[in-house]
Scaffold this active site. Structure first.
Site, short mmCIF file in Angstrom:
data_model
loop_
_atom_site.label_atom_id
_atom_site.label_comp_id
_atom_site.label_asym_id
_atom_site.label_seq_id
_atom_site.Cartn_x
_atom_site.Cartn_y
_atom_site.Cartn_z
N GLU A 80 0.87 -1.19 0.00
CA GLU A 80 0.00 0.00 0.00
C GLU A 80 0.90 1.23 0.00
O GLU A 80 1.79 1.35 0.86
CB GLU A 80 -0.91 0.04 1.23
N GLU A 84 5.11 4.88 3.45
CA GLU A 84 4.62 6.18 3.91
C GLU A 84 5.81 7.14 3.96
O GLU A 84 6.88 6.77 4.42
CB GLU A 84 3.97 6.01 5.29
N ASP A 110 -2.80 11.72 -2.23
CA ASP A 110 -2.80 13.19 -2.29
C ASP A 110 -3.18 13.64 -3.71
O ASP A 110 -2.65 13.11 -4.69
CB ASP A 110 -1.41 13.74 -1.93
N ASP A 161 -12.28 9.74 -2.65
CA ASP A 161 -13.54 10.49 -2.78
C ASP A 161 -13.31 11.71 -3.67
O ASP A 161 -14.23 12.48 -3.91
CB ASP A 161 -14.05 10.96 -1.41
N THR A 213 -10.67 2.70 5.03
CA THR A 213 -9.44 3.38 5.48
C THR A 213 -9.88 4.53 6.40
O THR A 213 -11.07 4.86 6.48
CB THR A 213 -8.65 3.95 4.28
N GLU A 260 -11.46 7.13 4.27
CA GLU A 260 -12.73 6.65 3.71
C GLU A 260 -13.86 6.83 4.74
O GLU A 260 -14.96 7.29 4.40
CB GLU A 260 -12.59 5.17 3.33
N1 SAM Z 1 -4.26 5.82 2.91
C1 SAM Z 1 -4.68 6.49 4.13
C2 SAM Z 1 -6.17 6.54 4.21
O1 SAM Z 1 -6.83 6.27 3.21
O2 SAM Z 1 -6.69 6.83 5.29
C3 SAM Z 1 -4.05 7.89 4.23
C4 SAM Z 1 -4.52 8.87 3.19
S1 SAM Z 1 -3.63 10.42 3.27
C5 SAM Z 1 -4.64 11.50 2.40
C6 SAM Z 1 -2.32 10.14 2.09
C7 SAM Z 1 -1.09 9.54 2.73
O3 SAM Z 1 -0.17 9.21 1.71
C8 SAM Z 1 -0.37 10.50 3.67
O4 SAM Z 1 -0.06 9.85 4.87
C9 SAM Z 1 0.86 10.91 2.89
O5 SAM Z 1 1.95 11.27 3.71
C10 SAM Z 1 1.13 9.68 2.06
N2 SAM Z 1 1.79 9.97 0.79
C11 SAM Z 1 1.37 10.87 -0.14
N3 SAM Z 1 2.21 10.90 -1.19
C12 SAM Z 1 3.18 9.99 -0.91
C13 SAM Z 1 4.35 9.59 -1.62
N4 SAM Z 1 4.66 10.12 -2.79
N5 SAM Z 1 5.13 8.64 -1.06
C14 SAM Z 1 4.80 8.09 0.14
N6 SAM Z 1 3.72 8.45 0.86
C15 SAM Z 1 2.91 9.39 0.34
#
Ligand code: SAM
Length: 214
Positions: free
Chosen positions: A43, A68, A117, A153, A192, A195
């Site tokens: 993931e 992460e 993101d 979303d 998640t 989610e």
């Molecule tokens: N997947 C989780 C969820 O659905 O609850 C977290 C969603 S959060 C919006 C996005 C996560 O992805 C963040 O913790 C961010 O630091 C990580 N992330 C974003 N871009 C990334 C990248 N290029 N490499 C590693 N982690 C990344």
């Protein structure tokens, strides 16, 4: 997701048995790391790790790697793991664009992207984890027959991801723009953190399952 700097997070990550040190040359060695011949699922952007840990508890026959980029966030995932240890989970703190340093060709059977993101500015499109640049990287590490599952979303990001599949030569196997009302695709769905947060506000969740065309 970026938590405020948590004192001790970097140190805890550095000493946790669940975290593969960044400098480790682990490409091609995942089956050795887990000590078992099991399929490897990853993931990317695992956040605080809820999805990955629930999935791993339900599927002991699969090895899971959570990726992460922020220590402060990964720290929460590690804390969860230390409270309820699971032998089939590891984490890497890394920026996903370097993913091919950590996984060899064909080493992974499934990639999960959850609530990635959005990078809304056009000039940042290459940073979106569903961009063709990232799909090219996933194509290398995925084993033949492997696939990618993406949930969000964010409708703009989702439609961008859908449009990227054709030029990147991937095919859509399943798709919905309202996962929680799609009985087939929602079967066995693990929520998640994001989610739960966004669907409780009434936002429909989009999901696709795609695989590279060979
Ligand atoms: N997947 C989780 C969820 O659905 O609850 C977290 C969603 S959060 C919006 C996005 C996560 O992805 C963040 O913790 C961010 O630091 C990580 N992330 C974003 N871009 C990334 C990248 N290029 N490499 C590693 N982690 C990344």
């Amino acid at each position: 997701m970026r938590l405020r700097n948590i004192p001790g997070a970097r140190e805890a990550i550095g000493t946790s048995e669940y975290v593969i040190p960044e400098e480790n040359e682990c490409a091609g060695k995942w089956r050795e790391i887990f000590g078992e011949e099991k399929p490897v699922h990853i993931e990317i952007g695992t956040g605080k790790g809820r999805f990955l840990t629930e999935l791993a508890a339900a599927n002991p026959e699969v090895s899971y790697v959570g990726i992460e980029k922020y220590s402060s966030v990964l720290f929460r995932a590690i804390q969860k793991m230390e409270e309820n240890p699971l032998p089939n989970v590891r984490f890497i703190r890394m920026e996903a664009e370097h993913i091919l340093r950590y996984f060899a060709e064909g080493e992974v059977e499934r990639v999960y992207l959850n609530f990635s993101d959005p990078w809304p500015k056009e000039r940042h499109a290459k940073r979106r984890l569903v961009s063709r640049e990232f799909l090219d990287r996933y194509r290398v590490l995925l084993k033949a027959g492997g696939h990618l599952e993406f949930k969000t979303d964010n409708r703009d990001l989702f439609e961008f991801g859908v449009e990227e599949t054709e030029p990147a030569k991937w095919e859509i196997l399943e798709i919905t723009r309202d996962l929680h009302r799609d009985a087939k695709m929602n079967q066995g769905n693990i929520m998640t953190e994001y989610e739960e947060r966004f669907s409780s506000k009434g936002n429909p969740i989009c999901k696709y399952i795609i695989r590279p065309i060979v």
